[in-house]
Design a protein around this motif. Structure first.
Motif, short mmCIF file in Angstrom:
data_model
loop_
_atom_site.label_atom_id
_atom_site.label_comp_id
_atom_site.label_asym_id
_atom_site.label_seq_id
_atom_site.Cartn_x
_atom_site.Cartn_y
_atom_site.Cartn_z
N GLY A 110 41.73 13.05 12.75
CA GLY A 110 40.57 12.02 12.90
C GLY A 110 39.22 12.88 13.79
O GLY A 110 37.95 12.51 13.49
N ALA A 111 39.94 13.52 14.82
CA ALA A 111 38.85 14.36 15.70
C ALA A 111 38.27 15.43 14.75
O ALA A 111 36.97 15.71 14.87
N LEU A 112 38.90 16.04 13.71
CA LEU A 112 38.52 17.18 12.89
C LEU A 112 37.39 16.53 11.90
O LEU A 112 36.44 16.99 11.92
N ILE A 113 37.76 15.35 11.31
CA ILE A 113 36.59 14.67 10.63
C ILE A 113 35.63 14.29 11.21
O ILE A 113 34.37 14.65 10.81
N GLY A 114 35.74 13.69 12.74
CA GLY A 114 34.65 13.35 13.36
C GLY A 114 33.57 14.66 13.69
O GLY A 114 32.50 14.35 13.48
N MET A 115 34.19 15.80 13.92
CA MET A 115 33.22 17.09 14.15
C MET A 115 32.82 17.45 13.04
O MET A 115 31.58 17.86 13.12
N GLN A 116 33.28 17.34 11.84
CA GLN A 116 32.72 17.52 10.63
C GLN A 116 31.40 16.85 10.23
O GLN A 116 30.36 17.02 9.83
N LEU A 117 31.70 15.37 10.58
CA LEU A 117 30.61 14.54 10.36
C LEU A 117 29.62 14.92 11.22
O LEU A 117 28.30 14.43 10.79
N LEU A 118 29.79 15.19 12.74
CA LEU A 118 28.59 15.44 13.46
C LEU A 118 27.68 16.54 12.70
O LEU A 118 26.66 16.41 13.28
N MET A 119 28.35 17.27 12.10
CA MET A 119 27.44 18.41 11.37
C MET A 119 26.38 17.83 10.44
O MET A 119 25.39 18.71 10.08
N ARG A 120 26.96 16.72 9.73
CA ARG A 120 26.06 16.15 8.70
C ARG A 120 25.17 15.29 9.11
O ARG A 120 24.03 15.04 8.44
N ARG A 121 25.40 14.71 10.26
CA ARG A 121 24.50 13.37 10.61
C ARG A 121 24.01 13.84 11.89
O ARG A 121 24.65 13.49 12.96
N PRO A 122 22.69 14.16 12.01
CA PRO A 122 22.14 14.19 13.28
C PRO A 122 21.86 13.34 14.24
O PRO A 122 21.53 13.39 15.46
N GLU A 123 21.96 11.98 13.74
CA GLU A 123 21.71 10.79 14.63
C GLU A 123 23.10 10.76 15.52
O GLU A 123 23.05 9.77 16.25
N ILE A 124 24.25 11.49 15.23
CA ILE A 124 25.18 11.16 16.04
C ILE A 124 25.03 12.11 17.59
O ILE A 124 24.86 13.28 17.24
N PRO A 146 26.02 20.57 17.36
CA PRO A 146 24.64 19.77 17.23
C PRO A 146 24.72 18.73 18.64
O PRO A 146 23.54 18.23 18.60
N ALA A 147 25.77 18.33 19.19
CA ALA A 147 25.82 17.35 20.24
C ALA A 147 26.86 17.60 21.06
O ALA A 147 27.74 18.22 20.99
N SER A 148 26.46 16.88 22.31
CA SER A 148 27.41 16.91 23.40
C SER A 148 28.62 15.98 23.29
O SER A 148 28.48 15.10 22.66
N GLY A 149 29.67 16.13 24.03
CA GLY A 149 30.92 15.54 24.04
C GLY A 149 31.85 16.05 24.80
O GLY A 149 32.09 16.87 25.44
N ILE A 150 33.20 15.28 24.40
CA ILE A 150 34.11 15.67 25.42
C ILE A 150 35.54 16.00 24.38
O ILE A 150 35.68 15.02 23.53
N PHE A 151 36.39 17.05 24.87
CA PHE A 151 37.71 17.06 24.36
C PHE A 151 38.89 16.67 25.18
O PHE A 151 38.62 17.31 26.34
N LYS A 176 23.52 26.99 23.84
CA LYS A 176 22.63 26.15 24.66
C LYS A 176 22.42 24.77 24.27
O LYS A 176 22.82 24.57 23.06
N HIS A 177 21.81 24.03 25.17
CA HIS A 177 21.19 22.69 24.65
C HIS A 177 22.31 21.60 24.44
O HIS A 177 22.10 20.58 24.14
N ILE A 178 23.63 22.03 24.69
CA ILE A 178 24.83 20.97 24.59
C ILE A 178 25.53 21.18 25.75
O ILE A 178 25.65 22.18 26.45
N THR A 179 26.41 20.08 26.14
CA THR A 179 27.25 20.26 27.17
C THR A 179 28.63 19.57 26.73
O THR A 179 28.56 18.54 26.29
N ILE A 180 29.43 20.54 26.92
CA ILE A 180 30.94 20.33 26.33
C ILE A 180 32.00 19.79 27.69
O ILE A 180 32.14 20.64 28.52
N HIS A 181 32.36 18.81 27.67
CA HIS A 181 33.57 18.50 28.63
C HIS A 181 34.77 18.51 28.20
O HIS A 181 35.02 18.40 26.85
#
Length: 218
Positions: A110-124, A146-151, A176-181
């Protein structure tokens, strides 16, 4: 926690949905582990994530990918499941069109699918990826992420090696422009069998940080 059925690419999809407490409530979608390994929306980590977002005032959906539970269709090796996730997000947004923010959280597959969805949907604008299968799938599609988040990863995970997730984190942190925790949970295996409390503490700490109005990450 109303039971919902909504249209997907291969027929109906089954989910559990908690509407937001106000029209502009943020949206969160939770994605379950690999269905071929027994993953469903009733996975205990998925349920905990769902409750966490509901308690924070999100319009929150968890659902079964195609071929799981009462969801129609059959397993499609991630391609169809990504389409399912996009349809599910469309459905939530049709109920909450004024949502200011969208988050996605996924466990393992589900994390893989979520990260793929992230690339398609700029509102995330935020993600939580728990035990992402970085050693089984190519995550190079995150270019750029395209977005910041946590692994969040267990140090005793023998399904997804912690070093594979660390490599992914290191690569994304060069952008640049994102922060990964990145949190590692000591002694936790792939299923966080005995460390679910520590796992959810990590999630809550991160959400406290990101959802604070003074958070520097937009």
């Amino acid at each position: 926690m109303p039971h919902v059925i909504f249209p997907g690419p291969e027929g109906r999809l089954e989910g559990r949905f908690s509407p937001g407490p106000r029209p502009r409530a943020p949206v969160a979608m939770i994605l379950h582990p690999h269905s071929q390994g027994g993953g469903t929306m009733n996975d205990r980590i998925v349920q905990q994530l769902y409750k966490t977002f509901v308690n924070r005032g999100f319009a929150t959906l968890r659902f079964n990918f195609r071929g799981v539970g009462r969801s129609q269709g059959s397993f499609d090796n991630g391609i169809g499941e990504l389409s399912d996730a996009a349809s599910a997000l469309d459905w939530v947004q049709s109920i909450h069109p004024e949502a200011q923010t969208t988050w996605v959280a996924g466990v393992s597959f589900g994390a893989l699918i979520g990260m793929q969805l992230l690339m398609r949907r700029p509102e995330i604008r935020g993600f939580i990826s728990i035990a992402p299968p970085a050693n089984m799938y190519d995550f190079s599609f995150l270019a750029p992420c395209p977005a910041s988040g946590i692994f969040i990863q267990g140090t005793a995970d023998t399904v997804v090696q912690p070093v594979a997730v660390q490599k992914l984190v290191d690569k994304l942190r060069t952008q640049k422009h994102i922060t990964i925790h990145h949190d590692e949970i000591p002694r936790a295996n792939h299923f966080f069998e005995n460390e679910q409390v520590e796992l959810m503490a990590s999630v809550d700490k991160y959400l406290d940080f990101r959802l604070d109005p003074s958070c520097p990450i937009t």
